[in-house]
Design a protein around this motif. Structure first.
Motif, PDB file in Angstrom:
ATOM      1  N   GLU A  48       4.978   0.486  -1.604  1.00  0.00           N
ATOM      2  CA  GLU A  48       3.557   0.150  -1.503  1.00  0.00           C
ATOM      3  C   GLU A  48       3.087  -0.227  -2.904  1.00  0.00           C
ATOM      4  N   LEU A  49       2.610  -1.450  -3.073  1.00  0.00           N
ATOM      5  CA  LEU A  49       2.243  -1.926  -4.411  1.00  0.00           C
ATOM      6  C   LEU A  49       1.164  -2.988  -4.305  1.00  0.00           C
ATOM      7  N   GLU A  50       0.056  -2.776  -5.000  1.00  0.00           N
ATOM      8  CA  GLU A  50      -0.978  -3.801  -5.081  1.00  0.00           C
ATOM      9  C   GLU A  50      -0.544  -4.861  -6.083  1.00  0.00           C
ATOM     10  N   VAL A  51      -0.762  -6.123  -5.724  1.00  0.00           N
ATOM     11  CA  VAL A  51      -0.269  -7.247  -6.517  1.00  0.00           C
ATOM     12  C   VAL A  51      -1.450  -8.100  -6.984  1.00  0.00           C
ATOM     13  N   PRO A  52      -1.498  -8.463  -8.261  1.00  0.00           N
ATOM     14  CA  PRO A  52      -2.569  -9.347  -8.745  1.00  0.00           C
ATOM     15  C   PRO A  52      -2.489 -10.724  -8.086  1.00  0.00           C
ATOM     16  N   ASP A  65       8.732  -9.541   1.843  1.00  0.00           N
ATOM     17  CA  ASP A  65       7.923  -9.843   3.025  1.00  0.00           C
ATOM     18  C   ASP A  65       8.544 -10.993   3.815  1.00  0.00           C
ATOM     19  N   ILE A  86       2.284  -1.623 -15.577  1.00  0.00           N
ATOM     20  CA  ILE A  86       1.644  -0.611 -14.742  1.00  0.00           C
ATOM     21  C   ILE A  86       1.380   0.656 -15.544  1.00  0.00           C
ATOM     22  N   GLY A 122       5.309  -4.093 -12.630  1.00  0.00           N
ATOM     23  CA  GLY A 122       5.272  -4.686 -11.296  1.00  0.00           C
ATOM     24  C   GLY A 122       5.649  -6.152 -11.399  1.00  0.00           C
ATOM     25  N   ARG A 128       7.769  -8.328  -3.651  1.00  0.00           N
ATOM     26  CA  ARG A 128       7.165  -7.556  -4.741  1.00  0.00           C
ATOM     27  C   ARG A 128       8.123  -6.451  -5.156  1.00  0.00           C
ATOM     28  N   ARG A 164       8.568  -2.811  -8.022  1.00  0.00           N
ATOM     29  CA  ARG A 164       8.135  -1.885  -9.069  1.00  0.00           C
ATOM     30  C   ARG A 164       9.397  -1.407  -9.766  1.00  0.00           C
TER      31      ARG A 164
END
Length: 225
Positions: free
Chosen positions: A70-74, A176, A192, A202, A215, A217
């Motif tokens: 689970e990682l938020e991506v810019p 994905d 990060i 990231g 994505r 990490r």
């Protein structure tokens, strides 16, 4: 194979972690335990708790634990911005491993992946990437292990600025969907966290429409001077 080196005498960490995850059939967090050897048979073994170990001549090389990232991506930069950043790639002037499969400037197209990330004003690094035909797995798309490779080195440049020698300690990625060979992709990396000699980065891959495709990490460990 020797083609997939990072340092001269060991495998590129991202590619090795990706090949390990693919072979084990996992969404996994992979920790490298020793430099992955080249041109040596590697053995997979599953442990009682569901973890997997990759070994060479009974020496553990990596350990994988099933885990969904689970990682938020810019948001990605425009492709033209990634091209501009790549023109300022610090590895063109000084590179610890210039023959690295992923980011080595000595590698030709079709030989290495030639991903050359440079810094943007936003604080992220970015590079264009046109996956070569020999990364095709038979369906016109890039193999997952190569996507892990593409997600590796940009993280190093995001946390090191190419001024410090670091090695990949741990990596977790999620794909994905796979991009097509020859597609004009953008790869980014960002900081990060940092704790002493450990630096967390990231990374992400976007397709030619700017859609997120993969994505990762990763934890990078700075070598003692």
């Amino acid at each position: 194979a020797r083609r997939f080196n990072g340092p001269p005498d060991s495998g590129n960490g991202g590619y090795v972690c990706g090949a390990f995850a693919v072979a084990a059939g996992l969404d996994a967090r992979v920790r490298l335990l020793s430099p992955p050897p080249l041109e040596v048979p590697l053995e997979l073994a599953q442990g009682p708790a569901g973890e997997w170990t990759l070994s060479a001549d009974a020496t553990p090389v990596a350990r994988a634990v099933p885990n969904r990232l689970e990682l938020e991506v810019p948001a990605p930069p425009r492709y033209t911005q990634a091209v501009w950043a790549s023109q300022h790639y610090p590895g063109f002037h000084q590179h610890a491993f210039p023959d690295c499969f992923v980011c080595g400037p000595h590698r030709r197209r079709g030989d290495g992946m030639r991903i050359f990330p440079g810094m943007l004003d936003s604080g992220i690094v970015a590079a264009p990437w046109l996956p070569a035909d020999n990364l095709d797995t038979g369906d016109g798309k890039v193999g997952v292990e190569y996507l892990w490779g593409a997600l590796d080195c940009p993280g190093y440049f995001a946390v090191s600025g190419a001024r410090r020698v670091m090695v990949l300690g741990e990596m977790q990625a999620h794909v994905d969907r796979r991009v097509h060979v020859g597609e004009a992709c953008t790869v980014i990396g960002w900081k990060i966290a940092a704790d002493g000699r450990k630096h967390v980065a990231g990374t992400a891959i976007f397709d030619e429409d700017g859609e997120l495709c993969a994505r990762a990490r990763a934890t990078w460990v700075e070598l003692r001077g």
